[in-house]
Design a protein around this motif. Sequence first.
Motif, PDB file in Angstrom:
ATOM      1  N   ALA A 154     -25.341 -27.249   8.222  1.00  0.00           N
ATOM      2  CA  ALA A 154     -25.844 -28.116   7.164  1.00  0.00           C
ATOM      3  C   ALA A 154     -24.776 -28.371   6.107  1.00  0.00           C
ATOM      4  O   ALA A 154     -24.608 -29.512   5.632  1.00  0.00           O
ATOM      5  CB  ALA A 154     -27.086 -27.490   6.529  1.00  0.00           C
ATOM      6  N   LEU A 155     -24.030 -27.341   5.734  1.00  0.00           N
ATOM      7  CA  LEU A 155     -22.963 -27.507   4.754  1.00  0.00           C
ATOM      8  C   LEU A 155     -21.869 -28.421   5.301  1.00  0.00           C
ATOM      9  O   LEU A 155     -21.329 -29.273   4.579  1.00  0.00           O
ATOM     10  CB  LEU A 155     -22.387 -26.138   4.379  1.00  0.00           C
ATOM     11  N   SER A 156     -21.545 -28.262   6.590  1.00  0.00           N
ATOM     12  CA  SER A 156     -20.548 -29.140   7.214  1.00  0.00           C
ATOM     13  C   SER A 156     -20.978 -30.598   7.134  1.00  0.00           C
ATOM     14  O   SER A 156     -20.182 -31.487   6.787  1.00  0.00           O
ATOM     15  CB  SER A 156     -20.342 -28.741   8.678  1.00  0.00           C
ATOM     16  N   GLU A 157     -22.243 -30.849   7.469  1.00  0.00           N
ATOM     17  CA  GLU A 157     -22.742 -32.219   7.426  1.00  0.00           C
ATOM     18  C   GLU A 157     -22.760 -32.759   5.995  1.00  0.00           C
ATOM     19  O   GLU A 157     -22.456 -33.942   5.755  1.00  0.00           O
ATOM     20  CB  GLU A 157     -24.133 -32.282   8.045  1.00  0.00           C
ATOM     21  N   GLY A 158     -23.098 -31.899   5.035  1.00  0.00           N
ATOM     22  CA  GLY A 158     -23.128 -32.333   3.637  1.00  0.00           C
ATOM     23  C   GLY A 158     -21.743 -32.725   3.134  1.00  0.00           C
ATOM     24  O   GLY A 158     -21.581 -33.775   2.481  1.00  0.00           O
ATOM     25  N   ILE A 159     -20.744 -31.896   3.420  1.00  0.00           N
ATOM     26  CA  ILE A 159     -19.383 -32.218   2.991  1.00  0.00           C
ATOM     27  C   ILE A 159     -18.889 -33.481   3.686  1.00  0.00           C
ATOM     28  O   ILE A 159     -18.280 -34.362   3.057  1.00  0.00           O
ATOM     29  CB  ILE A 159     -18.441 -31.023   3.275  1.00  0.00           C
TER      30      ILE A 159
END
Length: 288
Positions: free
Chosen positions: A185-190
């Motif tokens: 999720a953090l990867s997609e957000g960044i």
Amino acid sequence: MAKVAFLGLGVMGYPMAGHLKAKGHEVTVYNRSGDKARQWVAEHGGQARPTPAEAAAGCELIFACVGNDDDLRQVTVGPDGAFSGMAKGSLFVDHTTASATVARDLDVAARQRGCGFIDAPVSGGQAGAQNGVLTVMCGGARADYEQAEPVIMSYARACRLMGPAGSGQLTKMVNQICIAGLVQALSEGIHFAKRAGLDVEAVIATISKGAAQSWQMENRFTTMAAGEFDFGFAVDWMRKDLAICLDEARRNGASLPITAIVDQLYGEVQAMGGQRWDTSSLIARLEK
């Protein structure tokens, strides 16, 4: 102060054993590569032995941190394994991230020999081991836990008995399930923030003060955004852990759709050559 052995001097075990020695415990070490054991002794003192059985002989507590179930069985019940050298009343504490099945099997094998067993996987990564601030989740008998806990705190900031044998490993599985989904999720957000033309640092500085905050966000967003992945737990090891989680889920009936997807995504990272990149490298497949 206790007379202890430590089996397995990898990126986690090496500093963990060092903390035991620094706290005044009498430490004997074993490592499959004898050179690493001799290096540890040269740095910390103590002594090295050529087999797990010899390292365990005469020790009150024997700690281990090795690679997987097979490695763990080898250093415990294999030829010259630690169990053959342990005295009755001694205690084996396993910090390997392994299956709950092997933990339960070794608990039975230890008790047949008049010894105790605690499965005690850790969270906190290499930095946590080096700084002596690991979180340790334990399974086993309370009396055994109470014997081990003060010594474990040589390299931990938190330690808790979660239930009978295998419960430590099951708790570590929960830990890895949560991390896997969070990092994706953090990867997609960044990735989304970059494509949207936002200042990623400003975005994270803002949302990290709200409900989206996490350890991964606070400690990995800068290097993730920069495409740098040499800061911790390797993809190969995460896939090993997720395989354990998914195998256990097939046994207990838990549904882990996100975990299964993230495991496949880590497979793509491996195919990109990222076997030894840290787990935050999930973002690399989005930006390739």
